[in-house]
Design an enzyme around this catalytic site. Sequence first.
Site, mmCIF file in Angstrom:
data_model
loop_
_atom_site.group_PDB
_atom_site.id
_atom_site.type_symbol
_atom_site.label_atom_id
_atom_site.label_comp_id
_atom_site.label_asym_id
_atom_site.label_seq_id
_atom_site.Cartn_x
_atom_site.Cartn_y
_atom_site.Cartn_z
ATOM 1 N N CYS A 274 -5.005 -3.122 3.845
ATOM 2 C CA CYS A 274 -4.645 -2.796 5.223
ATOM 3 C C CYS A 274 -5.823 -2.931 6.185
ATOM 4 C CB CYS A 274 -4.035 -1.393 5.271
ATOM 5 S SG CYS A 274 -3.205 -1.006 6.843
ATOM 6 N N GLU B 35 0.843 -1.194 0.000
ATOM 7 C CA GLU B 35 0.000 0.000 0.000
ATOM 8 C C GLU B 35 0.888 1.258 0.000
ATOM 9 O OE1 GLU B 35 -3.472 1.956 2.894
ATOM 10 O OE2 GLU B 35 -2.005 0.543 3.698
ATOM 11 N N LYS C 178 -10.071 1.094 -2.223
ATOM 12 C CA LYS C 178 -10.399 0.747 -0.838
ATOM 13 C C LYS C 178 -11.796 1.235 -0.476
ATOM 14 C CE LYS C 178 -8.169 1.020 3.735
ATOM 15 N NZ LYS C 178 -7.001 1.606 4.458
#
Length: 498
Positions: free
Chosen positions: A365, A261, A316
């Site tokens: 994440c 990321e 995301k």
Amino acid sequence: MVKALAPRIAAVVVGGVLLHLAFPPRTVWWTAIVAFALLWWALSGVRVRRAAWLGAVFGFAFYLAHLMWIQDFLGRDYGPFPWVGLSLVMAGFPALGGALVALAARLPAAPVWGALAFAAQEWLQSRFPLNGFPWGRVAFGQVEGPFLPLAAIGGAPLVSVAVVAAGFCVAAFLQRPRRVVGLVPVVVIVLVLLAVPTPPVDAQDGTRTVAVVQGNAPDIGLGLFSAGRTLRANSLAETSVLADRVRSGAVARPDLVVWPESSLSTDGVDPAVDRAVDALGVPFLIGANYEAGATDTENAVVVWNPGTGAGERYAKQELVPFGERIPLRAVTQYLTPFVALADFTPGTAPGVLPVAGTRVATAICYETAYDHVLRDGVADGGSLLVIPTNNAWYGRGEMTWQHLAMSRLRAVEHGRAAVVAALSGASAVIRPDGSVVARTGLYTADTLVEPVPLRTELTFATRWGAWFEHGLALAGLLAAAAGYLLRRRELSRTSTGA
């Protein structure tokens, strides 16, 4: 009152700390059972209001220890307010759990109903407020213990319920050891754990060799705001090392390369990245801050193909509150350094990408804490989990290991190998049974090259996990409601002299 409750207060404080100790990097998963045994003892025979208060103390002790990494991250600039404030807010969920347990404790087989009631607060925690904060769920501390295989059946919710039930049942039996019937739930839990098979790890659709590039990041905390060029340069440099090792025959040519990321900021055009991808001749999955328009920036995973460059991407969906999206900016400017940045644009599509001849389910994440993200990707055909992450902000504290535990649980939950790519570590390759094949250290440049099995069979948790989660939460709430009605009936009989 406080003096009379002192032993119970001491028990829940110790219990909260013991629950934290069950989480990685430690391997003492069983301290969670002791924690919930202490909580059951402390809640036994108290009124609902006191049970809520004791639950809050239990939760505050847990989160204060569990979220210490926030203090490591922000303490120098903001003092203890973000760390202590979030711990206080999160303590409200175990407070609700304590109240629900006190109500459900009036039912037959009370420890089991109490466990369902307590675990119901995790359902709420994962949703409210601001899409919830699912960090610290009981299940995430069980990746080294015998409860982990339950994740393939009921995901994180079932693992949480089983651990809480084990602690409650042990405490209830110890309180009344002469009641042999009280041992029955303990025996049932043990038999269930013995009956659940070890998750399969064999390939069903071949294998892929995956390279995880950890370019490393400087350990400078908030200084990372201005380190974007360094992160990109480090990833490119480590990829060049990988290319040299492939050419020399030191490692096998991978089928897929994964960058972490935030490895770079891009609009999809980057000649240096094109050259790195072309040099290896295989597709990359790159975690990037992707400029999707004049005002829209996504935290994304981008498929970068040799010869053609940037292609499909996943944005995301679950953005970090106060980090990637800032609610109530006028207030939160005193709590977070990210208030000066524009909000990321959330994605709306499931995290699944076609790459290297397969479909990859991905979560970025923080999203690993949410049940639905990887479940949707696997249900949509993902045969491998890829989890790019940036833990570099949080230094050498326990956040990295807490996050890695979530990925291990997700591997078991969905019966998939998982690849975790972290900017500064710990990157890892995980088998479908949750065991770690290989991992890197913290704050070092390194690359993992490992074959991983592709699996296509859907676990029960993947197929029915959402309904299972809702059902467990509903059962806990109904148990608490039944206990409340039972209490009302008892009070009514007492008042009428019946």
